[in-house]
Write an enzyme that holds these catalytic residues in place. Structure first.
Site, short mmCIF file in Angstrom:
data_model
loop_
_atom_site.label_atom_id
_atom_site.label_comp_id
_atom_site.label_asym_id
_atom_site.label_seq_id
_atom_site.Cartn_x
_atom_site.Cartn_y
_atom_site.Cartn_z
N CYS A 120 37.95 40.19 44.03
CA CYS A 120 37.66 41.40 43.27
C CYS A 120 36.59 41.08 42.23
CB CYS A 120 38.93 41.90 42.58
SG CYS A 120 38.63 43.26 41.42
N ASP A 169 41.03 38.78 47.71
CA ASP A 169 41.18 39.84 48.69
C ASP A 169 41.16 39.19 50.07
OD1 ASP A 169 41.19 41.96 46.81
OD2 ASP A 169 39.01 41.89 46.71
#
Length: 283
Positions: free
Chosen positions: A190, A197
């Site tokens: 992120c 992620d």
């Protein structure tokens, strides 16, 4: 108001509203990240962002809580995306709100998200929203991305900080091929919180055969890259399109959920039916 992610609720302590509030949706323009890829105006690809919301609840007219799963499809030609934490806050705002039926919930989400995606401009392509009722939860399938797994390759890797398109090569002096390749080794971070992620990616193409080892190293090179899911997939699409020059290309990524929400971007060089929004085992 449209602004950068720095002004969004992402990474900040916030109060969770339990009364319906569409103003919680925080749009972020697509243009700045696309400009870094040399994309100005309408992009030269088609596609959508497929979202699954697992934490959706509201009160019926008698005050009894209701639950559903929502599938939302965001057209990639929209001028904005919706920042994911703001979308979670928006969905939470239904929790204490009395709404007559699921159709009204669906209508509100579609109208509110569509307005946020175009941020004041005419809505040229609406978001689509489908609610799955509890009696249909058993029909929600789990299926891995189809294709030949690149992860079978025994390779050395040492590039992790930024996407490395120079790792991509193709054979231009032989017969073209058509194949579908997959990997579960996609990871990015992120750009605001730095949280990881995790994702899987599927690459369908027709054209000069892409070197599979180089493609896998390229996918792994996203490992410490900071960007939103949508931007990572668009970068991947553009790098493969420019370096390997396929006649047709489709890139789909399915990211694991965070806070009850998964985001699954899909980009294609040609008009096509969107892939089914079916979660993988890790989602």
């Amino acid at each position: 108001m449209s602004a950068s992610a720095d002004h969004s609720p992402l990474g900040k302590a916030v109060r969770y509203a339990d009364q319906y509030d569409p103003a919680l949706l925080f749009p972020i323009p697509r243009a700045p990240q696309r400009a870094q890829l040399g994309i100005t105006g309408q992009p030269g690809f088609f596609g959508a962002d497929l979202w699954t919301a697992f934490e959706l609840s509201w009160l019926n007219a008698r005050g009894k809580p209701q639950v559903a799963i929502a599938h939302i499809m965001v057209p990639c030609e929209s001028t904005h995306i919706v920042e994911s934490k703001s979308f979670k806050l928006y969905l939470n705002s239904f929790n204490g709100t009395r709404i007559g039926d699921a159709q009204e919930v669906q209508r509100r989400i579609q109208a509110d998200v569509s307005a946020a995606l175009w941020q004041g401009g005419p809505v040229r392509a609406s978001a689509s929203v489908r609610l799955i009722a509890p009696e249909d939860f058993d029909r929600e399938a789990v299926h891995e991305l189809d294709g030949l797994s690149l992860d079978r390759l025994d390779i050395d890797c040492d590039v992790y900080e930024q996407p490395a398109p120079e790792l991509l090569t193709a054979v231009f002096d032989e017969q073209p091929v058509e194949e579908t390749l997959t990997s579960r080794l996609l990871k990015s971070n992120c750009p605001v919180t730095g949280q990881p992620d995790w994702g899987s990616v599927q690459i369908r193409y027709a054209g000069p055969q892409i070197d599979q080892a180089g493609l896998l190293r390229y996918i792994i090179s996203f490992r410490n890259h900071n960007d939103f899911h949508e931007h990572c997939v668009e970068r991947m699409f553009m790098d493969i399109w420019q370096r390997c020059r396929p006649a047709k290309l489709s890139v789909t990524a399915r990211y694991t959920r965070r806070g009850g929400l998964d985001i699954n971007p899909w980009r294609t060089s040609h008009p096509a039916k969107p892939p089914a929004n079916v979660r993988t085992a890790r989602q």
